[in-house]
Design an enzyme around this catalytic site. Structure first.
Site, PDB file in Angstrom:
ATOM      1  N   THR A 189       0.814  -1.204   0.000  1.00 45.18           N
ATOM      2  CA  THR A 189       0.000   0.000   0.000  1.00 45.18           C
ATOM      3  C   THR A 189       0.852   1.260   0.000  1.00 45.18           C
ATOM      4  OG1 THR A 189      -1.691   1.250   1.206  1.00 45.18           O
ATOM      5  CG2 THR A 189      -0.272  -0.147   2.521  1.00 45.18           C
ATOM      6  N   ARG A 190       0.355   2.286  -0.654  1.00 48.01           N
ATOM      7  CA  ARG A 190       0.978   3.608  -0.593  1.00 48.01           C
ATOM      8  C   ARG A 190      -0.094   4.662  -0.314  1.00 48.01           C
ATOM      9  NH1 ARG A 190       0.132   5.976  -6.094  1.00 48.01           N
ATOM     10  NH2 ARG A 190      -0.433   4.203  -7.390  1.00 48.01           N
ATOM     11  N   HIS A 194      -8.534   2.690   3.889  1.00 54.27           N
ATOM     12  CA  HIS A 194      -9.934   2.975   4.194  1.00 54.27           C
ATOM     13  C   HIS A 194     -10.691   1.645   4.258  1.00 54.27           C
ATOM     14  CE1 HIS A 194      -9.030   7.166   3.900  1.00 54.27           C
ATOM     15  NE2 HIS A 194      -8.673   7.078   2.628  1.00 54.27           N
ATOM     16  N   HIS A 197     -10.086  -1.155   1.446  1.00 55.03           N
ATOM     17  CA  HIS A 197      -8.886  -1.985   1.502  1.00 55.03           C
ATOM     18  C   HIS A 197      -8.812  -2.809   2.786  1.00 55.03           C
ATOM     19  CE1 HIS A 197      -7.215   0.622  -1.888  1.00 55.03           C
ATOM     20  NE2 HIS A 197      -7.397  -0.592  -2.366  1.00 55.03           N
ATOM     21  N   ARG A 283      -7.513  -3.439  -8.251  1.00 60.02           N
ATOM     22  CA  ARG A 283      -7.625  -2.844  -9.579  1.00 60.02           C
ATOM     23  C   ARG A 283      -6.565  -1.759  -9.731  1.00 60.02           C
ATOM     24  NH1 ARG A 283     -13.645  -2.085 -11.494  1.00 60.02           N
ATOM     25  NH2 ARG A 283     -13.218   0.056 -10.909  1.00 60.02           N
TER      26      ARG A 283
END
Ligand SMILES: [Zn+2]
Length: 378
Positions: A189-190, A194, A197, A283
């Site tokens: 993750t970057r 929320h 995710h 996605r």
């Protein structure tokens, strides 16, 4: 005498976890020096710790060419992105000292070869575009014109901005083994996490033994949420909503390339080195703007035989809270109209947070929103 059987973790990519760390060798001070960019320093740190196994240094021409054309190293092992060191000219010595940005020597590189490369071609192959407005392509166009290849030995590790999260592949592997995990899913993750995710990671975790939440802490583009803020978000979210004994939070030292599909493969192979057997691909993974199709980062996995990558990708749809379902869902699991879905655009979320307003609980956890509001305020 009893024999305890340890669950067996996935093998590193290529079979052996590389370790290029060691003592400072004699004579470093007399060597010619080369100052690395922050992206190159991120790569160096990952080479040191084996996160880029089987690579032991910056890539030579044979590896580079085959990676560009076939997404494989010269020996045939899958590999999706160049890991190269750009220079103006060939060094006049067999060994050089690599320095950090302050000029302090941190590693020695054994010069193997120096070769020319075509920036446009690399852009086209790796980023699927030659547009200089693409942040990865812009970085490529700005770098020096030749590549210097060679094995590295790192004697000064990069500073760890988050010491508690500084876990090398050997460390995460030891942790997983200690906890008896065999099947571990990695999440790259970057962004702040929320509800959408959070949902993906938990759905994935339901099917495996453990979850590695591994935020990228290397360079990102200027408009991404700063890493200090993101890390604060991860802590409040994990503390409040994930069982401690099922999750490991660790930093991923890489810099973002924004290479979309190829970076999804690369991210997966790196996570395999950290001991993950599964990897979440949402996605537009590692995408930017509209350079990549929504599912390109998932489809690219079909270009390999499953056993070749070994790590198992877990593909996810965009998810949301559905009022009619009364739960998080996706187009795969919810039959209702869009009106029932809690959807906020990135722009809308930023507007709310900047105004000090907490977005709906169905979109983001209050604790996460509070960290973000505080960050926007300062
Ligand atoms: Zn629904």
């Amino acid at each position: 005498m009893s024999v305890t059987t340890q669950p067996k973790l996935i093998a590193p990519h290529g079979g052996v976890l590389v370790d290029r760390t060691g003592e400072r060798p004699d004579g470093v001070d007399g060597l010619p020096t080369l100052r690395l960019t922050s992206r190159e320093l991120s790569d160096l740190d990952m080479l040191a710790a084996g996160a880029l196994s089987p690579l032991e240094g910056f890539m030579g021409r044979a590896d580079y060419e085959r990676v560009l054309e076939e997404m494989r190293l010269a020996g045939g092992l899958p590999w999706a992105l160049p890991v190269c060191l750009a220079v103006d000219q060939a060094p006049a010595a067999e060994r050089i000292a690599l320095t950090d940005r302050s000029g302090r020597p941190v590693a020695v590189l054994e010069v193997a070869e120096v070769y020319d490369y075509d920036k446009q071609r690399e852009a086209e192959r790796c980023f699927r575009t030659t547009d200089g407005a693409h942040p990865g392509v812009a970085r490529l166009y700005a770098q020096k014109r030749r590549y210097l290849a060679g094995r590295v030995s790192v004697f000064e590790r990069a500073e760890r901005p988050f010491p508690a999260l500084a876990l090398d592949p050997a460390d995460t592997r030891a942790l997983f083994a200690e906890r008896g995990w065999k099947r571990v899913v990695g999440f790259q993750t970057r962004n702040p996490i929320h509800r959408a995710h959070e949902y993906l990671t938990k759905v994935a975790l339901e099917t495996v033994d453990g979850l590695l939440v591994q935020p990228l802490i290397g360079d990102t583009k200027a408009d991404d949420v700063p890493v200090q803020t993101r890390v604060a978000c991860y802590h409040v979210l994990l503390d409040g909503y994930y069982p401690e004994q099922r999750v490991v939070l660790a930093a991923f030292p890489a810099a973002m390339r924004y290479a979309g599909p190829r970076e999804a493969i690369w991210h997966a192979l790196c996570r395999k080195n950290y001991g993950c057997s599964h990897f979440i691909v949402g996605r537009d993974h590692a995408g930017v703007g509209d350079y990549y199709g929504t599912y390109d980062a998932q489809l690219i996995f079909d270009e390999f035989e499953p056993h070749e990558l070994d790590i198992e990708p877990m593909f996810f749809e965009h998810s949301f809270f559905c009022r009619a379902c009364g739960t998080m869902a996706s187009a795969k699991t919810c039959p209702h109209d869009k009106e029932q879905h809690v959807f906020l655009s990135g722009t809308k979320v930023r507007e709310l947070l900047t105004a000090g307003e907490v977005p709906p609980e169905e979109f983001t956890r209050r604790e996460v929103a509070e960290v973000l509001i505080e960050a926007y305020r300062s």
